[in-house]
Design an enzyme around this catalytic site. Structure first.
Site, mmCIF file in Angstrom:
data_model
loop_
_atom_site.group_PDB
_atom_site.id
_atom_site.type_symbol
_atom_site.label_atom_id
_atom_site.label_comp_id
_atom_site.label_asym_id
_atom_site.label_seq_id
_atom_site.Cartn_x
_atom_site.Cartn_y
_atom_site.Cartn_z
ATOM 1 N N HIS A 1 -21.026 11.336 6.106
ATOM 2 C CA HIS A 1 -19.807 11.183 5.307
ATOM 3 C C HIS A 1 -18.851 12.354 5.474
ATOM 4 C CE1 HIS A 1 -22.845 8.578 3.424
ATOM 5 N NE2 HIS A 1 -21.834 7.746 3.395
ATOM 6 N N ILE B 1 -27.521 3.873 13.398
ATOM 7 C CA ILE B 1 -27.427 2.770 12.437
ATOM 8 C C ILE B 1 -26.582 1.616 12.972
ATOM 9 C CG2 ILE B 1 -26.843 2.198 10.034
ATOM 10 C CD1 ILE B 1 -29.270 4.086 10.448
ATOM 11 N N GLY B 2 -25.864 1.833 14.053
ATOM 12 C CA GLY B 2 -25.172 0.689 14.653
ATOM 13 C C GLY B 2 -23.818 1.006 15.234
ATOM 14 N N TRP C 1 -19.020 -8.139 -0.378
ATOM 15 C CA TRP C 1 -17.757 -7.615 0.125
ATOM 16 C C TRP C 1 -16.768 -8.725 0.471
ATOM 17 C CZ3 TRP C 1 -20.237 -3.144 3.518
ATOM 18 C CH2 TRP C 1 -20.825 -2.229 2.642
ATOM 19 N N ARG D 1 -8.367 4.563 0.018
ATOM 20 C CA ARG D 1 -9.048 3.583 0.872
ATOM 21 C C ARG D 1 -9.009 2.191 0.280
ATOM 22 N NH1 ARG D 1 -12.791 4.577 4.782
ATOM 23 N NH2 ARG D 1 -12.524 6.660 5.625
ATOM 24 N N CYS D 2 -8.669 1.237 1.118
ATOM 25 C CA CYS D 2 -8.636 -0.158 0.677
ATOM 26 C C CYS D 2 -9.512 -1.002 1.590
ATOM 27 C CB CYS D 2 -7.218 -0.702 0.764
ATOM 28 S SG CYS D 2 -6.055 0.219 -0.241
ATOM 29 N N ARG E 1 0.835 -1.212 0.000
ATOM 30 C CA ARG E 1 0.000 0.000 0.000
ATOM 31 C C ARG E 1 0.871 1.265 0.000
ATOM 32 N NH1 ARG E 1 -4.063 -0.583 4.697
ATOM 33 N NH2 ARG E 1 -2.395 -1.825 5.591
ATOM 34 N N CYS F 1 -27.605 1.599 2.230
ATOM 35 C CA CYS F 1 -26.662 2.706 2.317
ATOM 36 C C CYS F 1 -26.684 3.688 1.177
ATOM 37 C CB CYS F 1 -25.281 2.129 2.290
ATOM 38 S SG CYS F 1 -24.370 2.310 3.755
HETATM 39 N N1 GLN Z 1 -24.367 -1.242 11.127
HETATM 40 C C1 GLN Z 1 -23.336 -0.746 10.292
HETATM 41 C C2 GLN Z 1 -22.703 0.459 10.963
HETATM 42 O O1 GLN Z 1 -23.344 1.194 11.591
HETATM 43 C C3 GLN Z 1 -23.840 -0.367 8.935
HETATM 44 C C4 GLN Z 1 -22.742 0.150 8.053
HETATM 45 C C5 GLN Z 1 -23.117 0.315 6.606
HETATM 46 O O2 GLN Z 1 -24.260 0.457 6.257
HETATM 47 N N2 GLN Z 1 -22.165 0.335 5.738
HETATM 48 O O3 GLN Z 1 -21.540 0.721 10.842
HETATM 49 ZN ZN ZN Z 2 -25.000 2.704 5.668
#
Ligand code: GLN
Ligand code: ZN
Length: 773
Positions: free
Chosen positions: A714, A451-452, A581, A535-536, A27, A663
């Site tokens: 983001h 979202i987590g 992925w 980013r990798c 890298r 997403c």
């Molecule tokens: N639950 C994951 C997080 O909150 C969802 C990530 C994603 O959608 N890429 O990080």
């Molecule tokens: Zn997401």
């Protein structure tokens, strides 16, 4: 056909690849560019590091057997992204960044980086997925104000640099059709403006570029046109007419290298005869995703047969590849051997991955091993199969071992799948579930959640690294993660969120975490693949039948739930995303593999329920990513992908609330599929597009609950309470409050705590304001 050009074309090399990973084996490029961004190194130092990397790459490819003097080595370097390079080369710089250009129209590396990363209030170019890969490109912005002009000498300079070092390479550039069809209209353009309508203005700049390559000594140039294999919004007849216009124009240019048009990722279909007749000298066929065409006469061109999978990591069946090449040869043209796509999508080398074990290793081929395969195949075609008899024998043996390996066919997994019935994909009517869930949780209107993930702090990363190295005991690592979870739970209680999460501190990655706990997967130590810019990602390898030896997330969720009276969401990654992925086995249909993953998740959900977790989110951010490029292939994909989600989640009890998270905002196009997931609550990205998708959802008729993101995670920017309030008001215009959730666009793992706390505070304040309005 312009016969002058054909007559003077140099022979195409017998074997080549469409492109090689750009990031560097260790890298190096990532490190060099990030340290330039941080101001640690100068532009000159970055240039020097990039040059070293390019020359090391050519040397490596020559060592692997590609010729140094016959244009078989592609030069496809980019500091960040090839679409950005094209925009910069052709002078398509958005008006907001005009000021960054030098008097001659060029951009320095700082300016180039700014287009990719933004500056102050000036947003960077948008980023989006490159065809059906996990690579992301920057979207050029074209408007009436765009003046196309050759504005960078980098491409030609890099060719010249290689030549001085003793390598006659083949420059790889993005084609005009792909460039313009993937571009978007700039802010300055009117509603109906279409970048492709500027094709006539762009062609002369390509002609000029070709002349510059020729003057520098290039014999072949590779022009990438993957857009030709995809079904896009534009009318196909328009695309074909444009293809004819461009390639007739470029091939009748008098001062140019021979032209090789590469169109990876699927079949060219009716674009193939158009290219063949245009007068270009060579055309590629993706024979891994696509098939050998029939009924075309290819005698006018060299066909670059993409028989080595550039998109996946399995060892090539060399016998089959040779038969395929024979079938192509029967269509008349000269045949060269190649990878099906650029090798950008696979890691550099298997060297250093010995921990995978010799058996699994013998089934795999990363970029360097694929180059060796290409060379073997080209040798077989040039000198006869006897010349490579050993390689053919070793391949046959490895493939036979793979097929016979017990891990690829586990009876208990196969039986469990065979026992699945249609009822297993269904839950009772939503109204029944909603009533049971209301009674259980009594959540308010505009329920709030995240979202987590919460920020992955340096401390978390350090603890994980120390644990991996054996410097932190299992117990100490476990305690460090528990402390982190306790803090995240306390924070959410203080903020007043309705449904909490544990924050995913213990997860290195949302796919790899599960891959490490499921049978049938392995993970690499250095198998990095460029995702975008610097980013990798390190995709896991899904090689066998999937099974869950033991619960994967239950103890963390249970611990988090023990700290609070609020409901704690269990968090899982969905089957499609786990496939998308990872590098996935190619010896059975993807849908079968997805079902195996789904069954493992179904068991996990049952265990979460038994542990008292009543809300479970199954993330499918990659659902759209795997959508096939051809419309005809899409229904079958949507069916198996939706069914795998349903198989994973439909065993949930009525009063278990199933969430999913997707997403991206362009989900209008797969809205039926999203409806088909049958989740009780769906969170989506919506802040940046200002809830653009909600009217479509309203018109579609959507009875279940939805959480359009109100904070674009983001960027580090903190949205004001006012802004979030406006977004919620906008959302309520389309979706009744009872169906509406309030949440950020996505997980918070890449954010810092300061901005996270401030933003969530504003989100909560806005929710209060809208609830009491
Ligand atoms: N639950 C994951 C997080 O909150 C969802 C990530 C994603 O959608 N890429 O990080
Ligand atoms: Zn997401």
């Amino acid at each position: 056909m312009s016969d002058i050009a054909v007559a003077h074309a140099p022979a195409f090399p017998g074997g080549t690849i469409l492109g090689y990973p750009r990031i560097g084996r260790m890298r190096e490029l990532k490190k060099a560019i990030e340290s330039f961004w941080k101001g640690v190194t100068s532009a000159e130092e970055l240039e020097a590091a990039a040059k070293d990397l390019r020359l090391a790459t050519y040397a490596r490819l020559a060592e692997l057997g590609l010729g140094k003097g016959d244009a078989s080595i592609p030069s496809n370097f980019s500091f960040y992204d090839h679409m950005l390079d094209a925009a910069v080369t052709f002078g398509a710089i958005p008006a907001r960044f005009e000021g960054l250009r030098a008097a001659d129209g060029s951009l320095d590396l700082a300016g180039y980086s700014t287009l990719a990363r933004g500056q102050g209030d000036d947003a960077p170019l948008e980023m989006t997925k490159w065809f059906d890969s996990n690579y992301h490109y920057l979207v050029p912005e074209i408007g009436p104000e765009t003046t196309f002009a050759l504005s960078s000498t980098r491409w030609v300079d890099q060719f010249a640099e290689a030549k001085i070092a003793g390598y006659l390479t083949r420059p790889v550039i993005t084609g005009p059709l792909t460039f313009l069809y993937l571009a978007k209209a700039s802010d300055e353009a009117g509603e109906d403006y279409r970048p492709i309508d500027r094709l006539g203005d762009l062609i002369p700049v390509y002609v000029e570029l070709l002349a510059a390559f020729k003057a520098a000594g290039a014999t072949w140039v590779q022009i990438d046109e993957p857009i030709l294999v995809a079904d896009i919004d534009a009318d196909r007849s328009e695309v074909l007419a444009n293809a004819a216009t461009v390639y007739q124009a470029l091939s009748s240019a008098t001062d140019r290298p021979a032209i090789f048009v590469a169109a990876p990722y699927n079949d060219l279909g009716d674009a193939l005869p158009v290219l063949v007749e245009s007068g270009v000298e060579a055309v590629s066929l993706d024979l891994v995703r696509g098939s050998v065409p029939s009924g075309v006469n290819l005698s006018g061109v060299t066909v670059v047969a993409g028989v080595v999978d550039g998109h996946n990591i399995w060892r090539t069946d060399l016998d089959q590849a040779l038969r395929t090449a024979d079938a192509v040869a029967a269509l008349g043209g000269a045949v060269a051997i190649s990878s099906s796509t650029s090798l950008l999508h696979v890691p550099h080398t298997l060297a250093g991955e010995e921990h995978l074990g010799s058996e699994l290793l013998s089934w795999l081929a990363f970029a360097d091993e694929k180059v060796a395969e290409v060379v073997t195949l080209a040798t077989a075609r040039a000198e006869g199969e006897e010349a490579v008899a050993d390689a053919l024998a070793a391949t046959r043996e490895a493939l036979a071992a793979r097929a016979a390996h017990p891990g690829t066919h586990r009876a208990e997994v196969r039986e469990a799948l065979a026992a699945v019935t249609p009822e297993d994909l269904d839950r009772p009517a939503y109204s029944v579930r909603a009533a049971a869930q209301d009674a259980r949780f009594g959540l308010p209107e505009l329920a709030t959640t995240t979202i987590g993930s919460f920020p992955q702090t340096p401390e978390i990363r350090r603890a994980r690294a120390a644990w991996a190295k054996g410097n932190l005991s299992d117990a100490d690592y476990e305690n460090a993660m528990k402390d982190e979870i306790a803090q995240v739970v306390r924070l959410q209680e203080d903020l007043g969120l309705d449904v909490l999460v544990h924050g995913e501190a213990e997860r290195n990655d949302m796919v790899q975490y599960f891959a490490e706990l499921l049978d049938g997967f392995d993970v690499t130590v250095n198998g990095w693949v460029q995702s975008y810019g610097s980013r990798c990602t390190r995709p896991s390898i899904l090689w066998g039948d999937v099974a869950r030896p033991e619960p994967m997330t239950v103890r963390w969720a249970q611990y988090a739930q023990s700290l609070t009276d609020k409901p704690m969401k269990g968090m899982l990654t969905g089957p499609v995303t786990i496939l998308a992925w990872s590098f996935v086995r190619d010896d059975q249909p993807l849908g079968d593999t997805a079902s195996q993953v789904a069954l493992a998740l179904r068991e996990e959900i049952a265990d979460l329920e038994a542990a008292g977790i009543g809300i479970i989110q199954v993330d499918e951010p990659a659902l759209r990513e795997l959508l096939p490029l051809k419309k005809a292939d899409q229904p079958a994909y949507l069916e198996w992908s939706v069914n795998s989600f349903r198989l994973a989640t439909s065993g949930a009890k009525d009063d278990t609330q199933v969430h999913t998270h997707l997403c991206y905002s362009e989900f209008g196009e797969i809205i039926d599929a999203i409806d088909g997931l049958n989740a009780d609550v769906t969170s989506i990205e919506a802040a940046r597009s200002r809830m653009e998708v909600l009217p479509a959802i309203k018109n579609h008729g959507y009875e279940r609950q939805i959480g359009p993101g109100v904070w674009d995670i983001h960027s580090p920017r903190v949205p004001s309470t006012q802004e979030v309030t406006e977004l919620l008001a906008l959302a309520k215009e389309s979706i009744p409050g009872k169906q509406l959730w309030v949440n950020p666009d996505c997980g918070l793992k890449t954010r810092g705590y300061d901005e996270t706390i401030a933003s969530l505070r504003h989100m909560m304040a806005a929710t209060q304001a809208v609830r009491s309005a």
